[in-house]
Structures are given as C-alpha cells and as structure tokens.
Scaffold this motif. Sequence first.
Motif, mmCIF file in Angstrom:
data_model
loop_
_atom_site.group_PDB
_atom_site.id
_atom_site.type_symbol
_atom_site.label_atom_id
_atom_site.label_comp_id
_atom_site.label_asym_id
_atom_site.label_seq_id
_atom_site.Cartn_x
_atom_site.Cartn_y
_atom_site.Cartn_z
ATOM 1 N N GLU A 1 4.605 9.573 -11.863
ATOM 2 C CA GLU A 1 3.849 10.319 -10.844
ATOM 3 C C GLU A 1 2.339 10.052 -11.017
ATOM 4 N N CYS B 1 1.558 6.629 -9.636
ATOM 5 C CA CYS B 1 1.551 6.603 -8.166
ATOM 6 C C CYS B 1 0.311 7.293 -7.621
ATOM 7 N N TYR C 1 -2.597 4.957 -8.050
ATOM 8 C CA TYR C 1 -2.505 3.810 -7.156
ATOM 9 C C TYR C 1 -2.909 4.177 -5.733
ATOM 10 N N VAL D 1 2.857 7.334 -1.287
ATOM 11 C CA VAL D 1 3.879 6.505 -1.914
ATOM 12 C C VAL D 1 5.214 7.208 -1.719
ATOM 13 N N ARG E 1 6.747 10.570 -2.432
ATOM 14 C CA ARG E 1 6.710 10.755 -3.879
ATOM 15 C C ARG E 1 5.329 11.221 -4.353
ATOM 16 N N SER E 2 4.309 10.620 -3.778
ATOM 17 C CA SER E 2 2.948 10.983 -4.132
ATOM 18 C C SER E 2 2.068 10.778 -2.912
ATOM 19 N N MET F 1 4.122 -2.070 -5.402
ATOM 20 C CA MET F 1 4.986 -1.194 -6.194
ATOM 21 C C MET F 1 6.156 -1.939 -6.811
ATOM 22 N N LEU G 1 4.607 2.023 -0.210
ATOM 23 C CA LEU G 1 3.217 2.489 -0.290
ATOM 24 C C LEU G 1 2.625 2.408 1.107
#
Length: 777
Positions: free
Chosen positions: A653, A656, A659, A674, A685-686, A754, A768
């Motif tokens: 996490e 991500c 990023y 992401v 996810r993020s 990713m 992403l």
Amino acid sequence: MEYRVRCDDGSYKWVLGRGQAQWNAAGEPIRLVGSTKDISERKQTEQALRDSEARYRLMSENSTDMISRHTIDGVFLYASPACRSLFGHDPELLIGRSLLEFVQPDDQGAILRMLDLAGRRVGVHTQSYRVQNQPRWIEMSCRVVCSVELGTDPEVVVVSRDITERKQAEAALERQLHHTLILQQVTEAIRSHIDSELIFETAVVQVGKAFGADACMIKTYVASVPPRIPVMAAYSISDEMIDPDLDVPVIGNPHVQQVLASDRAVASPDVSADPLLAPMRSICQQLGIQSMLAVRTSYQGQPNGIISIHQFDRPRDWTIDEIELLEAIAAQVGIAIAQARLLEQAHKQREALDYHNQLMRQEIRDRRLAEAALQASEAELRALFAAMTDLVMVVDREGRYCKVTPLHSDRLVQPAHELLGKTVYEVFPLEQADIFVAIIHQTLTERTTQECEYSVTIGDRELWFSAKSSPIADDRIIWVARDITERKQAEAELRASEERWQLAIRGNNDGIADIDLLHDRAFFSKRWKEILGYGEDEISDNNNDEWRSRIHPDDFDRVIAINQAYLSRQTPLYHVEYRLRCRDDRYKWVVSRGQAQWNESGLPVRFVVSTGDISDRKQAEVDLLRTSATLAEFSTNLKHLHRLNVTPFESIEALCDEYIKTGCEILGFPTGAVGRVEADSYVIRSIHTDIASLAPQQRFRLDEVYCAEVVRDRRTVCYSHVGAIVAMQNHPLYLPWPSSRTLVRRFLSMTRCMERCAFSHSSPAPILSATSAKSSN
C-alpha cells in the motif's frame, strides 16, 4: 623627431630634427648642436601609399571578382569576400588551404603547370578550371610578385571570376555549329542532283552517317484510300539493305499516325516498351529494330513523307539536339519531296504545253508592257534616290543588286558601280546573305514591308543599319537602309553598364541597399524588397526612411548606434543583426553588412549595405533553447522515478501510495488511482485525490469504465475527454466533476509501471490511472 615648420609662403614642410646637448659640471644644459632635414617628399610618399592601400582594400572587398594571394605552391594567404559566391566558403576558412582542394582532379595538372610557369617567368598567366563537386567554371589570372617588391617571400596574386555562362554558351554554340554543318551537308547533297531518285539515296546516306545509326529510311506519304507510305530510299551499315517493298500500314498504326500529325519528331528509345509500337511489335522484331527516331516531312503544313532512324544493337536515348537536327533535316527533305512531285506533275503536263503556249505568248506581251511601265517608274526612282540621305537599293529575288544610290559610298561595303550585278552572296558572308535573301522572299511573298537591323564591317569600322524592304514588282524589292551606328553604340554602353550592376546584385542572395548619405536617398534592390514580402515597384527607391521606419522598436537604438559608430569610424566593420517589419506587419530577423565611402573631409558620402534573411537561424536557436528546457525537465522526472525504484517500502500500500502521488506530481494531474482487476470488476487499491467521494476499496464493473480496453490490449490508453465514453457519462467516477464536464482533457491509464512491482503473479495486472480536469493540459 619629425615635425612640421612654416615656410615664408605660409605653407608647412615636414622636417627631421636631430641634436646633441652639452652640460656643465652642475648638470645644466649650456649648448645644443642639431641638424634639420627636409622629409616632405617621404611623407607625401607614405600618405600616397596609405591612400593606395585603402583604395585597393575597398576595391578588393566590393569586387565581384575574387582577389586572392597564394604561396608559390597555391596555398591561400588572403581571399576577398567574393570567394563566397565562387567556392561557398568565407574568406577566413580558405586561409592556409590549397587552391587545388577546390579544383576538379582533371584540371589540377593544368593549375600546377600554370603556377610553375608563373613562378619561373614574369608576366600574367590565365587558366580556366572547374570547381570540385560544382557545375561551375572559374577563370583565374595570376602574377608572381617577387620578394624585391614585397620584402618577403614571392607570392602569387590571383584574380578569379565565374565564366560558367560563357562556357555553357560556347558549348551550345559548338553544338549548333556541328548541327549547321550536318544540315548544310544534307542540303548540298539534295541540291547537287537533279534526279529525284539520286537526291533521296544521297540524303538517306548522309543522315544515317551523321547520326551514327544502323539504318535510315526515307518514305513518301501517299494520301490514297487506304493511305500508304512506300520506301523511297534506305541506308544500312550492313550489306543487307532493308526491303524496299516493305509495306508499313497507316491505319491501325498509332505510331505512324502520331508521326504524321505534326512536324515534331517521335522518339522511341526502347521499341519493346513503347505502347505506340505495340501493334507493330512483330514487324520491329522481324527487322531487329531496338530503338527508333521518326519525323514526318512536310510542305506547306501537309505531310508528304517520313524519315526514320533505326538502332539494331541496343536501346538508344535520343538527345534533344539529335531530335531538333532530324526535324531540321526533315524540313529540307520535305521540300525536296515536294519538288520531286512537282517534277513528276510537270512531266505529265507536257502533253498540254501546246495549249499553254498561246497563253504564254499573251503573258509575254503583258510582261513587255509591264517592263515599259517599270522603266518609267525607274526614271522616277532615280530622281528620288538623288534626294535621299539613306542608302537605297533595288534588289531582285535572287538578291542581285539592280540599282544602288551612288551617294554615301563610305557606308557601302563596295563602291556602287562594283555592286551592280552582284548577289548578296558575293558581298556578304553566307549566313548573313541567307538572312537577307529570306527577308527578300518574305517581302515578295507577303507583299508587305519588312524591317530588320544588321551590321557590316567597312575597313576597320563596324556600322549598324536599320533597313526596310518593300515590294516594287513581282520579283524586285526596294531596300532602304539608315545608319544607326551611333545609337547602337550608346545602347551597348548603357546595356553593359546596366548588366554589370545587375550582375553584381543577382550574384548575391542578400538584398542590396545603396544609400546616398549626402541627400538621404537610397536604392533598394529587388531582393531587398522580396525579403520583406514586397514587389519590385511597391517600395520607393528614393526614401531612406523606408529602412529606418521598419526597424523593431526594441532594436532601433542599438542599430542606429552601431550605424553611427561605423560611419564615424569608431568601429572598423559594420555588422548587425536585428528585426525588420515585413509587409504583413510581422518582424523578420536579418543580418546587415556594409561598406562606406568617405570624402576628403572624412564625411561619409555613400553606404552600400547587404541584408540577408536569418529568420530560420534565429528560430533554430529558439527551438534549441526550448529543447534544452524539455530535456532538463525530463531528467528531473527520471530522478523521481529512480528514487521510487531504490526506496524500500514497508507494504505494497505504501508503494502504491508513493507511486500514484509521484505520478500525479510529474504529469501535473490532480487525481490518480491504482486499482486491481478482480474477475469482471475494478477495485481501487490506492488513490491520490481531494475528492471525498472517491476512496480505496471502491468497486466498479469493467464494462462500465475504461479498464476493459486496458486489460484486454495490455497497453496504455489515452482519452482526450472521458465524456466521450458513453459508459462513463453517468458513472460515479465521472460525476464528481459535473461543472467541468467539457474541460476534462485527459484520462490516462497505464499497466507497464506496476508490472515491475510485487504484483507480478498469474492474476490480471493492477491498473494505474490518472485524471486531469485542468483546462490547460
């Protein structure tokens, strides 16, 4: 010391003073003994030398001919600016290089021999050569300046000029002379026989040999039903002559039809590839013809035959000169064919001579009456001749002098009594006589007055005449010639002066401005006006404000300061880059270089300035700066990405989050996410955003968002406007920006980044994504 002293007459002389002093024991000067010498002549010589060098420099820098100095073996020691137009290099790039570097290999031996000859003898030597890798001829004149004159090692002074146009004209004249000789041979061969069969047999041999062809045929055109083109005469380099009974069809033969349509020759370099000869390909193969050149013969615009030249051993590219020569020969052969037909018709008409004899007797009586009237007219002409100051002559159809005014004999090639009974061929060269006879025939045929200008050489003088010829009988014309020698000389001098000036302007791609500083007037060349987008007549040539008023306001003070500094001789060279306003009110970057002339009082009186367009170079400099800035920004972004690759993270996490945050900062996007693909859904996810309605663990169907295309094609997808995606128009991912629906510029999705992280397993790769709603992206 050197100084000037005043004489009794008030003038000043230069003198050289030398002296020796004596001092007493206390160190005080008590006596001075000196001598004074008159050095005025030396000072005058030194000033004359400085003036001469200034004049030489001005001439060298502004001459269209290149003036250069070399070592004995040809190495450049100096070159004037004209070298740019001859060699394409600036003068400073030539210094230390050999002249042979710019000479074609085939001409280098002649240059070496000339340099050697000039080094061993006194005098001026001239040699022509071709510039390497350029279609240009240069003529150079060189002279060795000995060390006694210079006080240094011997040097070779060279004056070079471009003679390409002269060489091309000489080559064209040589080709024209060659063609004229061939045409004369064919014409004499035609005229030397009475029998028509011998005429064409002689002509076909002359044509075949002149063109170096394998075979040649002369056919006659018979306008029967159907039309025919039987062979009249044939020539071949082999013992086997072409079959004289060869029957070439006209109907269904597009090649023959095109040949008969005009007096222009039809060239077939490769017979097998010529679509016009497709129906006749079997006949061509049977005869072994690989290349052909054909042209019709005609008389008074009507075809009466065909001349064809054949090549058996190879395809042949027929040159324009060969085509034009064959067309000229065809004109002569066409007349011969017409004459042959006339003779044939005359033979058939002999049976009707008895009937025509009676008509001829009547014609003789009428002619006697006309001769009597002519004699009366001639008596009137004699009185008219005596009152005229021009040359007046009566000439018959053959160009024979029948009457010549005895006045102004100094303008006649021969005395009047010697000209009577002679033809123009006995008085003038052949080519000039042909021109006179052609004018005579045109006058008699058209029954109109013809005008011409010509020159003749009488003693050591060349005289020019303007002549008018008018018909006075069925076979005679009156020729009136007026002396226009003085007018021609004035025109030649004016034309030469204008050509020298225009040549200097056209030889330089820059625009030229010639400024009269005393009267504040300027002449602007056509090229100077073209640089600013104007036509030749759209800018006044007498107003120097045309230049000053077009200088960019930001450049004006700098340009005027540089201009004044040069004209006041504070700076040795005039060179400035600035902007000028064009016709469309845009500004263009230019570079100006100039050379001024000063009077005896040191005031500038004339300023010649060349101006060149450097807009492309200036734009290239701007593009280079912009590219440098882009590369610097790209380097900074690479450093950010490298930091992420080498930084350890506690969890996926955290990776991500970092990023997506870094990606949004680099791309300038306010929102990024992401996500992970699970079955047919996309789960965040993020996320990096300031929109409260978007958060991790939100789930969306793949067919409702953009993710399906990314997963299917495994590539980056860019949308200029997500509102264009029907499935996204009412989707929660899009609804947070209802007020900027039309301002969304890009919706970016990536998979490559990713795939290098810990998510590399058999399940679909994470996605992403980044979104921008800024109007400037």
